[in-house]
Design a protein around this motif. Structure first.
Motif, PDB file in Angstrom:
ATOM      1  N   LYS A 159       0.808  -1.223   0.000  1.00 22.15           N
ATOM      2  CA  LYS A 159       0.000   0.000   0.000  1.00 22.15           C
ATOM      3  C   LYS A 159       0.842   1.275   0.000  1.00 22.15           C
ATOM      4  CE  LYS A 159      -2.288  -1.216   3.687  1.00 22.15           C
ATOM      5  NZ  LYS A 159      -3.255  -1.241   4.815  1.00 22.15           N
ATOM      6  N   GLY A 160       2.166   1.112   0.163  1.00 21.02           N
ATOM      7  CA  GLY A 160       3.016   2.297   0.227  1.00 21.02           C
ATOM      8  C   GLY A 160       3.013   2.951   1.596  1.00 21.02           C
ATOM      9  N   ASP A 161       2.605   2.195   2.608  1.00 22.97           N
ATOM     10  CA  ASP A 161       2.600   2.721   3.976  1.00 22.97           C
ATOM     11  C   ASP A 161       3.987   2.499   4.575  1.00 22.97           C
ATOM     12  OD1 ASP A 161       1.968   3.614   6.484  1.00 22.97           O
ATOM     13  OD2 ASP A 161       0.674   1.927   7.018  1.00 22.97           O
ATOM     14  N   PHE A 162       4.970   3.211   4.041  1.00 27.29           N
ATOM     15  CA  PHE A 162       6.367   2.936   4.370  1.00 27.29           C
ATOM     16  C   PHE A 162       6.757   3.390   5.774  1.00 27.29           C
ATOM     17  CE2 PHE A 162       6.862   3.576  -0.444  1.00 27.29           C
ATOM     18  CZ  PHE A 162       6.594   2.240  -0.690  1.00 27.29           C
ATOM     19  N   GLU A 163       6.107   4.411   6.287  1.00 26.50           N
ATOM     20  CA  GLU A 163       6.451   4.895   7.626  1.00 26.50           C
ATOM     21  C   GLU A 163       6.110   3.867   8.700  1.00 26.50           C
ATOM     22  OE1 GLU A 163       4.822   8.738   8.264  1.00 26.50           O
ATOM     23  OE2 GLU A 163       5.987   9.679   6.663  1.00 26.50           O
ATOM     24  N   TRP A 164       5.186   2.980   8.403  1.00 27.41           N
ATOM     25  CA  TRP A 164       4.810   1.906   9.335  1.00 27.41           C
ATOM     26  C   TRP A 164       6.030   1.072   9.721  1.00 27.41           C
ATOM     27  CZ3 TRP A 164       4.861  -3.501   8.980  1.00 27.41           C
ATOM     28  CH2 TRP A 164       4.062  -4.188   9.883  1.00 27.41           C
ATOM     29  N   TYR A 190       5.461  10.663  -0.829  1.00 31.72           N
ATOM     30  CA  TYR A 190       5.907   9.638   0.127  1.00 31.72           C
ATOM     31  C   TYR A 190       7.099  10.085   0.977  1.00 31.72           C
ATOM     32  CZ  TYR A 190       2.657   6.509  -2.151  1.00 31.72           C
ATOM     33  OH  TYR A 190       1.501   5.927  -2.628  1.00 31.72           O
ATOM     34  N   ARG A 191       7.474  11.364   0.861  1.00 26.55           N
ATOM     35  CA  ARG A 191       8.500  11.957   1.716  1.00 26.55           C
ATOM     36  C   ARG A 191       9.808  11.167   1.660  1.00 26.55           C
ATOM     37  NH1 ARG A 191       5.043  12.645   7.161  1.00 26.55           N
ATOM     38  NH2 ARG A 191       7.125  13.039   7.981  1.00 26.55           N
ATOM     39  N   PHE A 192      10.315  11.012   0.430  1.00 32.01           N
ATOM     40  CA  PHE A 192      11.512  10.209   0.211  1.00 32.01           C
ATOM     41  C   PHE A 192      12.710  10.694   1.020  1.00 32.01           C
ATOM     42  CE2 PHE A 192      10.422   8.532  -4.326  1.00 32.01           C
ATOM     43  CZ  PHE A 192       9.416   7.770  -3.776  1.00 32.01           C
ATOM     44  N   SER A 193      12.893  11.999   1.108  1.00 29.42           N
ATOM     45  CA  SER A 193      14.079  12.520   1.787  1.00 29.42           C
ATOM     46  C   SER A 193      14.117  12.084   3.249  1.00 29.42           C
ATOM     47  CB  SER A 193      14.097  14.048   1.690  1.00 29.42           C
ATOM     48  OG  SER A 193      15.214  14.576   2.347  1.00 29.42           O
ATOM     49  N   GLU A 194      12.980  12.207   3.936  1.00 24.09           N
ATOM     50  CA  GLU A 194      12.917  11.801   5.345  1.00 24.09           C
ATOM     51  C   GLU A 194      13.039  10.292   5.479  1.00 24.09           C
ATOM     52  OE1 GLU A 194       9.510  13.597   7.375  1.00 24.09           O
ATOM     53  OE2 GLU A 194       9.540  15.174   5.854  1.00 24.09           O
TER      54      GLU A 194
END
Length: 386
Positions: free
Chosen positions: A154-159, A362-366
């Motif tokens: 789902k692209g929920d990468f911060e999880w 998706y805030r790649f830098s962070e």
């Protein structure tokens, strides 16, 4: 699992198989009460909380409570709105939610895993979403590996950066996310190589890294001789161990290599072989990737308009499968080969702009800095330098 799901953009609440559609103020009122269960609120309290910028009457609260009670009848096993005489209203929430008797049934759990695997292979993103959201109804609970995959898909990468789970459960996914957003593929190759030496990494993840993931990074870092040797070893092991589901991905990765070698007969032969293989293994992600490679083939042949159409078809299929990593991988591949073949092409700026949009969303830098920190801590313990 959550007891009650809130779907803000549709003004719905969902519990199990039941969905309740509300009006805006009904939704806001229920949410206010839900966040403060078993607290008594007078009409004035609720007017101030929900209608603070308006001038309604006391009757407004009573009317909304009346309508809410009627609409929430399907959820009576979970919640109810009670009247406290002379004081106001409170929301009662059932503390004990009865577990399905199937929850401990191993046959059900095993069948759920088979379904999950099939939906995953054939790119049935909507079906996976239904499976995830209704575990309590179907009588099973997805294990950590399946939870990881769903959040990844789902692209929920911060999880993956939360401290609620073991690094070794998430390491494989963190490295993949990092490889999409890190321009320096040498760094990604370094982490995948380091991970292979870690005993704590799950065996299935180690296998895919060894057979596939390092192979693609060897190609994109132009270590072509090493990539050829790895490709030969990977194909042999896949054949020897009967890992047939990995075969289409291996052939697609081999396409990257033959395009870099710029061997026209080999390219045409491999394109035909991949197409025939995908008729036998019609997996959605692999078909979407092949559309992207058909676009690369057209671009290589100076058919840029046709290439763009194939790229868009591939993106469409990834979106239908609800597989966000596929979009990122494909953009990496497209930009890589456009730069290899004709970096002055207008398509380069088009897809570079698409990449910038994804990077912002998706805030790649962070993500990159946070993931790199985690990978350094766990994979570079003996040697902190890259």
């Amino acid at each position: 699992m959550e007891k009650l799901k809130w779907i803000d953009h549709e003004l719905k609440v969902k519990y199990g198989a039941e969905e309740v559609l509300l009006l805006p103020k009904e939704y806001q009122l229920l949410q206010y009460l839900w966040e403060r269960p078993f607290q008594v609120f007078s009409r004035e309290d609720l007017l101030d909380a929900v209608w603070s910028m308006e001038n309604p009457t006391d009757r407004t609260v009573d009317d909304h409570i009346y309508r809410l009670r009627k609409k929430l009848r399907p959820l009576a096993s979970l919640l109810s709105i009670s009247t406290v005489r002379g004081k106001g209203y409170l929301l009662k929430v059932e503390e004990q939610v009865h577990q399905s008797p199937l929850a401990e049934d191993q046959d059900v759990a095993s069948s759920a895993k088979v379904l999950f695997h099939k939906y995953h292979l054939y790119g049935q993103g909507k079906a996976l979403k239904v499976l995830e959201e209704n575990q309590d109804i179907f009588g099973f609970e997805l294990d950590v590996e399946h939870q990881c995959y769903l959040h990844f898909m789902k692209g929920d990468f911060e999880w993956f950066l939360k401290d609620e789970r073991s690094f070794w459960d998430t390491c494989y996914y963190l490295m993949h996310i990092y490889s999409y957003i890190q321009p320096d593929k040498e760094k990604s190759l370094h982490y995948f190589t380091k991970a292979l030496a870690e005993e704590k990494l799950p065996g299935a993840h180690r296998t895919e890294i060894r057979l596939l993931n390092r192979l693609s990074l060897l190609i994109f870092t132009k270590r072509l001789s090493e990539a050829e040797n790895q490709l030969s070893a990977s194909k042999k092991e896949i054949d020897d161990r009967g890992l047939h589901n990995l075969y289409p991905l291996t052939l697609l990765t081999e396409l990257y290599l033959v395009f870099l070698q710029n061997d026209k007969p080999a390219i045409e032969k491999k394109m035909k072989e991949v197409g025939e293989t995908l008729e036998k293994y019609p997996f959605s992600r692999e078909q979407a990737t092949f559309l992207i490679m058909q676009g690369i083939h057209c671009f290589w042949n100076h058919e840029e308009d046709k290439a763009d159409r194939f790229f868009q078809e591939g993106f469409k299929l990834f979106k239908e499968a609800k597989y966000i990593p596929g979009l990122m991988i494909s953009l990496n591949v497209i930009l890589f080969f456009i730069q290899e073949f004709r970096s002055e092409s207008d398509l380069f700026s088009t897809y570079k702009e698409m990449w910038r949009d994804l990077a912002f969303e998706y805030r790649f830098s962070e993500l990159k800095s946070q993931i790199e920190y985690q990978l350094d801590v766990h994979l570079n313990r003996k040697n902190s330098s890259l």
